[in-house]
Design a protein around this motif. Structure first.
Motif, PDB file in Angstrom:
ATOM      1  N   LEU A  27       1.087  -1.275  -0.104  1.00  0.00           N
ATOM      2  CA  LEU A  27       0.134   0.155   0.018  1.00  0.00           C
ATOM      3  C   LEU A  27       0.930   1.204  -0.032  1.00  0.00           C
ATOM      4  N   PRO A  28       1.414   1.606  -0.986  1.00  0.00           N
ATOM      5  CA  PRO A  28       2.380   2.746  -1.397  1.00  0.00           C
ATOM      6  C   PRO A  28       2.105   4.083  -0.714  1.00  0.00           C
ATOM      7  N   ASP A  29       0.644   4.228  -0.959  1.00  0.00           N
ATOM      8  CA  ASP A  29       0.307   5.631  -0.334  1.00  0.00           C
ATOM      9  C   ASP A  29       0.041   5.544   0.948  1.00  0.00           C
ATOM     10  N   ALA A  30       0.081   4.527   1.934  1.00  0.00           N
ATOM     11  CA  ALA A  30      -0.242   4.503   3.193  1.00  0.00           C
ATOM     12  C   ALA A  30       0.302   5.924   4.157  1.00  0.00           C
ATOM     13  N   ASN A  31      -0.692   6.200   4.765  1.00  0.00           N
ATOM     14  CA  ASN A  31      -0.260   7.296   5.776  1.00  0.00           C
ATOM     15  C   ASN A  31      -0.438   7.178   7.073  1.00  0.00           C
ATOM     16  N   GLU A  32      -0.686   5.890   7.607  1.00  0.00           N
ATOM     17  CA  GLU A  32      -0.794   5.420   8.885  1.00  0.00           C
ATOM     18  C   GLU A  32      -0.514   3.934   9.376  1.00  0.00           C
ATOM     19  N   LEU A  33       0.318   3.877  10.070  1.00  0.00           N
ATOM     20  CA  LEU A  33       0.850   2.367  10.668  1.00  0.00           C
ATOM     21  C   LEU A  33       0.615   2.250  11.908  1.00  0.00           C
ATOM     22  N   LEU A  67      11.009  -1.608  34.031  1.00  0.00           N
ATOM     23  CA  LEU A  67      10.477  -1.182  35.183  1.00  0.00           C
ATOM     24  C   LEU A  67      10.981   0.003  35.706  1.00  0.00           C
ATOM     25  N   SER A  68      12.332   0.425  35.248  1.00  0.00           N
ATOM     26  CA  SER A  68      12.965   1.634  35.562  1.00  0.00           C
ATOM     27  C   SER A  68      12.382   2.797  35.027  1.00  0.00           C
ATOM     28  N   HIS A  69      11.575   2.969  33.829  1.00  0.00           N
ATOM     29  CA  HIS A  69      10.602   4.043  33.450  1.00  0.00           C
ATOM     30  C   HIS A  69       9.485   3.622  32.922  1.00  0.00           C
ATOM     31  N   ILE A  70       8.963   2.939  33.428  1.00  0.00           N
ATOM     32  CA  ILE A  70       7.473   2.304  33.241  1.00  0.00           C
ATOM     33  C   ILE A  70       6.470   3.034  33.428  1.00  0.00           C
ATOM     34  N   GLU A  71       6.475   4.183  34.091  1.00  0.00           N
ATOM     35  CA  GLU A  71       5.417   5.129  34.012  1.00  0.00           C
ATOM     36  C   GLU A  71       5.790   6.564  33.240  1.00  0.00           C
ATOM     37  N   HIS A  72       6.991   6.513  32.725  1.00  0.00           N
ATOM     38  CA  HIS A  72       7.516   7.796  31.964  1.00  0.00           C
ATOM     39  C   HIS A  72       6.844   7.879  30.728  1.00  0.00           C
ATOM     40  N   ALA A  73       6.675   8.973  30.221  1.00  0.00           N
ATOM     41  CA  ALA A  73       6.083   9.536  28.735  1.00  0.00           C
ATOM     42  C   ALA A  73       7.134   8.899  27.752  1.00  0.00           C
ATOM     43  N   GLY A  74       6.515   8.631  26.789  1.00  0.00           N
ATOM     44  CA  GLY A  74       7.309   8.058  25.411  1.00  0.00           C
ATOM     45  C   GLY A  74       6.777   8.889  24.272  1.00  0.00           C
ATOM     46  N   HIS A  75       6.678   8.234  23.127  1.00  0.00           N
ATOM     47  CA  HIS A  75       6.393   9.023  21.767  1.00  0.00           C
ATOM     48  C   HIS A  75       5.256   8.304  21.025  1.00  0.00           C
ATOM     49  N   ARG A  76       4.717   9.235  20.192  1.00  0.00           N
ATOM     50  CA  ARG A  76       3.892   8.628  19.190  1.00  0.00           C
ATOM     51  C   ARG A  76       4.480   9.425  17.815  1.00  0.00           C
ATOM     52  N   ARG A  77       4.289   8.805  16.571  1.00  0.00           N
ATOM     53  CA  ARG A  77       4.729   9.804  15.490  1.00  0.00           C
ATOM     54  C   ARG A  77       3.379  10.194  14.856  1.00  0.00           C
ATOM     55  N   VAL A  78       3.468  11.532  14.841  1.00  0.00           N
ATOM     56  CA  VAL A  78       2.294  12.179  14.117  1.00  0.00           C
ATOM     57  C   VAL A  78       2.784  13.145  13.388  1.00  0.00           C
ATOM     58  N   SER A  86      12.250   3.504   7.712  1.00  0.00           N
ATOM     59  CA  SER A  86      12.014   2.241   6.566  1.00  0.00           C
ATOM     60  C   SER A  86      10.685   2.216   5.673  1.00  0.00           C
ATOM     61  N   THR A  87       9.822   3.032   6.201  1.00  0.00           N
ATOM     62  CA  THR A  87       8.505   3.120   5.631  1.00  0.00           C
ATOM     63  C   THR A  87       8.182   4.437   5.087  1.00  0.00           C
ATOM     64  N   GLY A  88       8.811   5.573   5.636  1.00  0.00           N
ATOM     65  CA  GLY A  88       8.390   6.917   5.435  1.00  0.00           C
ATOM     66  C   GLY A  88       6.924   7.272   5.921  1.00  0.00           C
ATOM     67  N   ILE A  89       6.166   6.333   6.484  1.00  0.00           N
ATOM     68  CA  ILE A  89       4.669   6.509   6.969  1.00  0.00           C
ATOM     69  C   ILE A  89       4.869   7.812   8.022  1.00  0.00           C
ATOM     70  N   PRO A  90       4.130   8.609   7.912  1.00  0.00           N
ATOM     71  CA  PRO A  90       4.012   9.928   9.007  1.00  0.00           C
ATOM     72  C   PRO A  90       3.567   9.345  10.165  1.00  0.00           C
ATOM     73  N   ASN A  91       2.331   8.506  10.203  1.00  0.00           N
ATOM     74  CA  ASN A  91       1.838   8.512  11.457  1.00  0.00           C
ATOM     75  C   ASN A  91       1.932   7.113  11.835  1.00  0.00           C
ATOM     76  N   ILE A  92       2.566   6.896  13.175  1.00  0.00           N
ATOM     77  CA  ILE A  92       2.785   5.347  13.641  1.00  0.00           C
ATOM     78  C   ILE A  92       2.469   5.360  15.028  1.00  0.00           C
ATOM     79  N   ALA A 151      -1.139  -1.318   7.692  1.00  0.00           N
ATOM     80  CA  ALA A 151      -1.101   0.048   7.069  1.00  0.00           C
ATOM     81  C   ALA A 151      -2.242   0.516   6.596  1.00  0.00           C
ATOM     82  N   SER A 152      -2.476   1.698   6.641  1.00  0.00           N
ATOM     83  CA  SER A 152      -3.831   2.292   5.739  1.00  0.00           C
ATOM     84  C   SER A 152      -3.612   3.634   5.228  1.00  0.00           C
ATOM     85  N   ASN A 153      -4.405   3.978   4.284  1.00  0.00           N
ATOM     86  CA  ASN A 153      -4.572   4.968   3.704  1.00  0.00           C
ATOM     87  C   ASN A 153      -5.924   5.738   3.875  1.00  0.00           C
ATOM     88  N   GLY A 154      -6.305   5.592   4.799  1.00  0.00           N
ATOM     89  CA  GLY A 154      -7.762   5.935   5.152  1.00  0.00           C
ATOM     90  C   GLY A 154      -8.830   5.379   4.425  1.00  0.00           C
TER      91      GLY A 154
END
Length: 338
Positions: free
Chosen positions: A143-149, A168-179, A219-225, A278-281
């Protein structure tokens, strides 16, 4: 010329890796900080290289003539820099098991220098990244035009003390999302996902630390992960900031009393479950697989990546396991595509 040096070979995963390499006909040099490396090397009839990472010149000397370094020593934000710098100087390919966003993105900062030195740098070569990165690459190709993974993982098996301590050392700490191509802050377990792989149903929670948030972006270039993992309910409670007294009790008192890692039975019978959607909507592409127990899967990934590099299948600069595609997993035992 030394084909492979495994640094951190005296640890739980390192020993499994050394044993698997020997049983597969590979003869690595076993490296590490202390004399435990000598005992393992003697048992497996291998050469040993004992050195710590305090002297950059000594690291470079130890890597002279080594084609591939496997860094299995934890605390990758520290060990990566020291070992990659030495690999750049010695012309040695570098592979490690970094499985979190900070670790994988840190390795990326060496991309341009690695290209100039004509070596490959590949973090995330174990279960936490490699199969999901490959599955994500397949989904993107379909799905080459996928924009969400969405990536989801589940495991049946044990956990090593090192992995448990790190989690456990960081289990409650914030991390990330790709948007929209940018890593933004996200809380652990802030959302849930029900998914099915291999006839099994799982309830997973948002896992904001997985290296896929960075590697799959490359590796995919998908912007939302988004990334999810199925955790025991106690871990989920801690991720939400509850029962942290129990976390502290485990870290400060109980950890040395726990098994070093998965039992022999868990290594034989444990399973892993990987999903990438992977999804393109409008359309979704679903790629799923089941594999062996997580630590077993990790050493098989290392074995196949080492074989690929030694046979000349590598590309200079920062690479992710998706470089090798489905072919990497096809050579492994107990991997089934769903």
């Amino acid at each position: 010329m030394t084909e492979v040096l495994i640094y951190g070979s005296a640890g739980y995963t390192g020993r499994l890796c050394a044993e698997e390499f020997v049983s597969s006909g590979l003869r690595p040099v076993l490296g590490g900080r202390d004399g435990a490396v000598h005992a393992l090397a003697a048992r497996l009839d291998l050469k040993a290289a004992v050195f710590d990472l305090s002297d950059p010149r000594e690291i470079e000397r130890q890597l002279k003539g080594v084609r591939l370094l496997l860094n299995l020593s934890g605390q990758f934000l520290t060990t990566q820099k020291l070992l990659i710098e030495a690999c750049l100087a010695s012309g040695t390919h570098y592979v490690d098991l970094a499985g979190e966003v900070e670790d994988t993105s840190n390795a990326f900062t060496f991309d341009e220098r690695a290209r100039r030195a004509n070596i490959m740098i590949m973090p995330g070569a174990g279960f936490n990244v490699a199969p999901s990165d490959i599955a994500a690459g397949i989904a993107k190709n379909r799905l080459p035009d996928a924009n969400e993974l969405v990536i989801a993982l589940a495991t049946d098996g044990g956990v090593s003390r090192g992995t448990l301590k790190g989690m456990l050392s960081h289990i409650e700490h914030a991390g990330h999302r790709r948007v929209d191509g940018v890593l933004v802050a996200a809380r652990p377990a802030e959302t849930e996902l029900d998914f099915q792989v291999g006839g099994r149903r799982f309830r997973a929670v948002y896992d904001p630390w997985l290296g896929d948030l960075f590697t799959a972006g490359v590796s995919t270039g998908i912007p939302n992960i988004s990334t999810y993992s199925a955790f025991p309910w106690l871990a989920v409670a801690m991720m939400k900031g509850r029962l942290l007294w129990l976390r502290d009790l485990i870290l400060n008192h109980l950890l040395p009393l726990l098994p070093e890692g998965s039992s022999a039975r868990q290594l034989r019978h444990g399973r892993t479950y990987v999903l990438a959607v992977a999804s393109n909507g409008r359309v979704e592409e679903r790629v799923a697989l089941t594999g062996p127990e997580a630590y077993r899967f990790t050493v098989l990934c290392l074995r196949e990546i080492a074989r690929a590099v030694l046979s000349g299948k590598w590309s200079p600069g920062f690479q992710t396991p998706a470089l090798y595609g489905r072919e990497l997993l096809e050579g492994m035992e107990d991997v089934t595509w769903d």
